[in-house]
Design an enzyme around this catalytic site. Structure first.
Site, short mmCIF file in Angstrom:
data_model
loop_
_atom_site.label_atom_id
_atom_site.label_comp_id
_atom_site.label_asym_id
_atom_site.label_seq_id
_atom_site.Cartn_x
_atom_site.Cartn_y
_atom_site.Cartn_z
N THR A 124 0.82 -1.21 0.00
CA THR A 124 0.00 0.00 0.00
C THR A 124 0.85 1.26 0.00
OG1 THR A 124 -1.50 1.31 1.40
CG2 THR A 124 -0.11 -0.26 2.52
N TYR A 146 -1.73 0.45 10.35
CA TYR A 146 -1.89 -0.23 9.06
C TYR A 146 -0.61 -0.11 8.24
CZ TYR A 146 -3.60 -1.05 4.28
OH TYR A 146 -3.77 -1.50 2.99
#
Length: 314
Positions: A124, A146
């Site tokens: 990501t 995250y």
């Protein structure tokens, strides 16, 4: 070839599984059907795959013993399964167990597959941090649990390739939208609230955030393009996204234009760790993969609105 896709009942992974099958591959999916969001939505995706002959095994990567039921003759592994987003309802342990421990268990399983050509880790742009406007050489500065745990997962995968245990790469995705987008994500929630006449909660200041909103099929095209390029992409980190930037406000206005309806916005407190700007630098993807995203934000959102109408307004 025989390909394993983790997180296959999820958003991007389900599209990837379908696309791989259309290319003639045998696809096996796995998913733990987490209740991070409504499981019925994952089941909707799973049903769509099942209708095309793609089965999904209910397996939780956090528990290594559950992987023992899988065959060990995969040619490729595409690893999407993760605890996503920066939700306040998820604990650090949720991110650690799903993103780091789960990845380590999958890597241990991957090593049992003697014909494995490539392990593809789906990463990501959150790894870059608050500003994600860099090429792959930029030192990571994640600003959320995250991002931190996805960076750790990425490095676990690349460590295996550095050690010569397997060939692997990591693909960092940018602001993916389109049909099947998770219900708490910007556009699905925006479209749903518009149709149901519910005010949309807009994080304070986020209307000016810049994003490389990338249509899901453009992402999938980039992901599957690594097939046959194992030597080229081995041990590489590659950005996948669009170079086009739009603000959140511009995205809202496009949805309003498609729906011919003004959406009521309710300003709420900003989220800690939210990215202020993402702009995909994809020179490397163009060079190594011939990557060329083409879908405009208007075209992609029109498709996403149609998907919502077809599945939730019947």
């Amino acid at each position: 070839m025989k390909i394993l896709v983790t997180g296959a009942a999820g958003y991007i992974a389900s599209h990837t599984a379908e696309h791989l099958q259309t290319l003639g591959h045998e696809v096996v999916g796995l998913d733990n059907f987490s209740d991070y969001y409504d499981v019925s939505l994952k089941q909707l995706n799973a049903n769509a795959l099942s209708a095309k002959g793609i089965g999904i095994e209910k397996i939780d990567l956090r528990f290594a013993e559950q992987l023992q039921s899988l065959p060990t003759d995969f040619d490729y592994i595409f690893h999407y399964a993760a605890q996503p987003g920066i939700s306040a309802t998820s604990s650090f342990e949720d991110y650690l167990d799903n993103n780091v421990i789960g990845t380590k268990n999958l890597l241990d399983f991957a090593l049992k597959n003697k014909n494995l050509a490539l392990f593809v880790n789906i990463a990501t742009s959150s790894i870059y941090g608050i500003q994600a406007t860099f090429d792959e050489t930029e030192p990571p500065k994640p600003a959320s649990f995250y991002g931190v745990t996805k960076l750790a997962a990425e490095q676990l995968v690349l460590a295996s390739s550095r050690l010569g245990q397997l060939k692997a790469c990591s693909l960092r995705l940018y602001s993916v939208y389109g049909p099947r987008e998770r219900p708490e994500k910007l556009y699905t929630k925006l479209i749903a609230n518009a149709f149901n006449n519910i005010p949309f909660p807009l994080y304070k200041g986020s209307e000016s955030h810049l994003r490389s909103f990338t249509y899901v099929q453009d992402i999938v095209d980039g992901v599957v393009s690594v097939i046959g390029k194992e030597d080229i992409v081995n041990n590489e980190i590659i950005n996948l996204g669009t170079e086009e930037e739009n603000t959140t406000q511009q995205g809202i206005e496009i949805v309003e234009q498609i729906l011919n309806k003004k959406i009521d916005l309710q300003i709420v407190e900003a989220r800690t760790g939210d990215q202020l700007r993402t702009k995909a630098v994809i020179d490397k993807a163009r060079k190594l993969l011939g990557y060329n995203p083409k879908t405009s934000l208007y075209e992609g959102l029109k498709a996403q609105v149609k998907w919502y109408q077809d599945n939730f307004l019947q």
